[in-house]
Design a protein around this motif. Structure first.
Motif, PDB file in Angstrom:
ATOM      1  N   MET A 213      29.258  45.269  37.897  1.00  0.00           N
ATOM      2  CA  MET A 213      29.888  46.371  39.076  1.00  0.00           C
ATOM      3  C   MET A 213      28.927  47.152  39.415  1.00  0.00           C
ATOM      4  N   THR A 214      28.683  47.443  40.874  1.00  0.00           N
ATOM      5  CA  THR A 214      27.364  48.335  41.093  1.00  0.00           C
ATOM      6  C   THR A 214      28.185  49.955  40.775  1.00  0.00           C
ATOM      7  N   SER A 215      27.189  50.885  40.961  1.00  0.00           N
ATOM      8  CA  SER A 215      27.382  52.154  40.604  1.00  0.00           C
ATOM      9  C   SER A 215      28.506  53.035  41.639  1.00  0.00           C
ATOM     10  N   ASN A 216      28.247  52.335  43.055  1.00  0.00           N
ATOM     11  CA  ASN A 216      29.307  52.944  44.011  1.00  0.00           C
ATOM     12  C   ASN A 216      30.608  52.042  44.284  1.00  0.00           C
ATOM     13  N   ALA A 217      30.614  51.051  43.264  1.00  0.00           N
ATOM     14  CA  ALA A 217      31.933  50.016  43.422  1.00  0.00           C
ATOM     15  C   ALA A 217      32.955  50.896  43.245  1.00  0.00           C
ATOM     16  N   CYS A 218      34.143  50.254  44.059  1.00  0.00           N
ATOM     17  CA  CYS A 218      35.273  50.809  44.229  1.00  0.00           C
ATOM     18  C   CYS A 218      36.369  50.297  42.986  1.00  0.00           C
ATOM     19  N   ILE A 219      36.826  51.336  42.226  1.00  0.00           N
ATOM     20  CA  ILE A 219      38.248  51.026  41.438  1.00  0.00           C
ATOM     21  C   ILE A 219      39.231  51.343  41.915  1.00  0.00           C
ATOM     22  N   THR A 220      40.099  50.249  42.114  1.00  0.00           N
ATOM     23  CA  THR A 220      41.534  50.224  42.716  1.00  0.00           C
ATOM     24  C   THR A 220      42.658  49.984  41.534  1.00  0.00           C
ATOM     25  N   ARG A 221      43.780  50.235  42.156  1.00  0.00           N
ATOM     26  CA  ARG A 221      44.776  49.827  40.942  1.00  0.00           C
ATOM     27  C   ARG A 221      46.107  49.501  41.692  1.00  0.00           C
ATOM     28  N   PHE A 222      46.860  48.695  41.040  1.00  0.00           N
ATOM     29  CA  PHE A 222      48.365  48.442  41.470  1.00  0.00           C
ATOM     30  C   PHE A 222      49.189  48.826  40.472  1.00  0.00           C
ATOM     31  N   ALA A 223      50.207  50.074  40.573  1.00  0.00           N
ATOM     32  CA  ALA A 223      50.780  50.781  39.564  1.00  0.00           C
ATOM     33  C   ALA A 223      52.469  50.483  39.662  1.00  0.00           C
ATOM     34  N   PRO A 224      52.872  49.499  39.683  1.00  0.00           N
ATOM     35  CA  PRO A 224      54.440  49.269  39.854  1.00  0.00           C
ATOM     36  C   PRO A 224      55.015  49.602  38.548  1.00  0.00           C
ATOM     37  N   SER A 225      56.346  50.177  38.947  1.00  0.00           N
ATOM     38  CA  SER A 225      57.328  50.658  37.762  1.00  0.00           C
ATOM     39  C   SER A 225      58.321  49.371  37.484  1.00  0.00           C
ATOM     40  N   PRO A 226      58.327  49.090  36.469  1.00  0.00           N
ATOM     41  CA  PRO A 226      59.412  48.003  36.105  1.00  0.00           C
ATOM     42  C   PRO A 226      60.642  48.264  36.052  1.00  0.00           C
ATOM     43  N   THR A 227      61.270  48.709  37.344  1.00  0.00           N
ATOM     44  CA  THR A 227      62.655  49.296  37.422  1.00  0.00           C
ATOM     45  C   THR A 227      63.609  48.216  38.257  1.00  0.00           C
ATOM     46  N   GLY A 228      62.918  47.181  38.694  1.00  0.00           N
ATOM     47  CA  GLY A 228      63.499  46.219  39.708  1.00  0.00           C
ATOM     48  C   GLY A 228      62.561  45.216  39.975  1.00  0.00           C
ATOM     49  N   TYR A 229      62.977  44.134  40.743  1.00  0.00           N
ATOM     50  CA  TYR A 229      61.937  43.055  41.151  1.00  0.00           C
ATOM     51  C   TYR A 229      61.042  43.649  42.212  1.00  0.00           C
ATOM     52  N   LEU A 230      59.675  43.264  42.180  1.00  0.00           N
ATOM     53  CA  LEU A 230      58.802  43.661  43.542  1.00  0.00           C
ATOM     54  C   LEU A 230      59.400  42.831  44.810  1.00  0.00           C
ATOM     55  N   HIS A 231      59.080  43.673  45.862  1.00  0.00           N
ATOM     56  CA  HIS A 231      59.419  42.944  47.077  1.00  0.00           C
ATOM     57  C   HIS A 231      58.125  42.887  47.977  1.00  0.00           C
ATOM     58  N   ALA A 232      58.124  42.329  49.228  1.00  0.00           N
ATOM     59  CA  ALA A 232      56.936  42.132  49.998  1.00  0.00           C
ATOM     60  C   ALA A 232      55.992  43.574  50.249  1.00  0.00           C
ATOM     61  N   GLY A 233      56.900  44.667  50.278  1.00  0.00           N
ATOM     62  CA  GLY A 233      55.891  46.113  50.246  1.00  0.00           C
ATOM     63  C   GLY A 233      55.027  46.040  49.018  1.00  0.00           C
ATOM     64  N   HIS A 234      55.523  45.630  47.808  1.00  0.00           N
ATOM     65  CA  HIS A 234      54.490  45.900  46.682  1.00  0.00           C
ATOM     66  C   HIS A 234      53.424  44.667  46.844  1.00  0.00           C
ATOM     67  N   ALA A 235      53.774  43.476  47.291  1.00  0.00           N
ATOM     68  CA  ALA A 235      52.784  42.386  47.233  1.00  0.00           C
ATOM     69  C   ALA A 235      51.841  42.981  48.447  1.00  0.00           C
ATOM     70  N   TYR A 236      52.014  43.862  49.402  1.00  0.00           N
ATOM     71  CA  TYR A 236      51.112  44.301  50.544  1.00  0.00           C
ATOM     72  C   TYR A 236      50.450  45.626  49.655  1.00  0.00           C
ATOM     73  N   SER A 237      50.691  46.138  48.858  1.00  0.00           N
ATOM     74  CA  SER A 237      49.915  47.467  48.112  1.00  0.00           C
ATOM     75  C   SER A 237      48.891  46.720  47.304  1.00  0.00           C
ATOM     76  N   ALA A 238      49.458  45.701  46.566  1.00  0.00           N
ATOM     77  CA  ALA A 238      48.624  44.927  45.632  1.00  0.00           C
ATOM     78  C   ALA A 238      47.434  44.250  46.232  1.00  0.00           C
TER      79      ALA A 238
END
Ligand code: GLU
Length: 288
Positions: free
Chosen positions: A1-26
């Motif tokens: 990883m380079t020093s200015n590399a980007c760290i991102t995350r996907f942070a779902p709550s397991p309170t239901g099944y994921l839908h297309a909107g979650h897929a988009y964020s991820a």
């Protein structure tokens, strides 16, 4: 990883099944991390034990794998870090930036109806400050009597500590922003039942995991105004943000777990090819 590399995350709550909107964020998050050899993390936001279910968490891993995503391990599960959130609440309590609130939803609605204090610019129901006025003695007596309480941000006191300093952040889709935490008022930072809140846990975890770019749906844009204030109060670094447009169904309605939008799990188990599904998502562009 380079020093200015980007760290991102996907942070779902397991309170239901994921839908297309979650897929988009991820996907958006993973692609942003890939650009400069960064990292894509998965975080399970499972503090709400009243609504989280193991079957939804299992489906999250299966859905993301079906989409072809790969994430760093170990995966952070918020339920394993509850003491860290309590320590942050202690810091806020020491500064008197939070106060106990004993109100029920009914108390709040009645007060708002009586005083007509609904906030014209916010989608949230703003707390009318009933318990902010309680004396330390009253607070102690009620706690001593075993009354349940939430902890709320004392927005006025918290803001006063900034000595007029403006809080800003950069959104790669919406441009430079100045925080307006008044949009959420005296927000709850620890719920009565789970003694924590999404707002508190998310800012702490984004900092602990050194997230440099938070990519999430536009529905959380107002929350970011509060998150920026919490970062200042807790002395946390400020990531960049990208709040992307929400995915809608053919009828133009926003997808949501509670509306039973088509689940990725059903698409996956129906034998649908993930590549075909991914092509059906709108393409996105953001600066950087
Ligand atoms: N856990 C939140 C949700 O599932 C998302 C948190 C975030 O991306 O900041 O809605």
């Amino acid at each position: 990883m380079t020093s200015n590399a980007c760290i991102t995350r996907f942070a779902p709550s397991p309170t239901g099944y994921l839908h297309a909107g979650h897929a988009y964020s991820a996907l958006f998050s993973q692609q942003a991390a890939q650009v400069v050899g960064g990292k894509f993390l998965l975080r399970i936001e499972d503090i709400d034990h009243t609504r989280c279910r193991a079957k939804y968490e299992t489906a999250i891993y299966q859905d993301l794998a079906w989409l072809g995503l790969q994430w760093e391990t170990p995966v952070r599960r918020q339920s394993e870090h509850l003491t860290e959130y309590q320590l942050a609440l202690d810091k806020l309590r020491q500064q008197q930036w939070i106060y106990p609130c004993f109100c029920t939803r009914k108390d709040i609605l009645t007060k708002i109806e009586q005083s007509n204090t609904a906030h014209p610019h916010s989608s949230e129901l703003l707390y009318p400050g009933i318990c902010r006025k309680l004396s330390a003695d009253e607070q102690e007596t009620r706690i001593g009597n075993g009354e349940e309480f939430a902890l709320r941000l004392d927005l006025k006191k918290a803001r006063a500590s900034l000595n007029g300093k403006k809080l800003t952040w950069h959104d790669r889709i919406h441009g430079p922003q100045t925080a307006r935490p008044e949009l959420l008022g005296d927000a709850i930072l620890a719920r009565k039942d789970i003694h924590c809140s999404y707002h508190l846990a998310v800012v702490l975890d984004d900092s602990l995991q050194q997230i440099s770019l938070v990519i999430r749906g536009q529905d959380l844009f107002e929350s970011t105004h509060l998150h920026r204030l919490l970062q200042a109060l807790l002395n946390l670094p400020v990531p960049e943000y990208a709040h992307h447009p929400l995915i809608k169904d053919a009828a133009g309605t926003r997808l949501a777990k509670r509306k039973k939008s088509p689940a990725l799990k059903d698409l996956r188990t129906s034998g649908l090819n993930a590549k075909g599904f991914l092509k059906s998502l709108p393409s996105f562009k953001f600066d950087g």
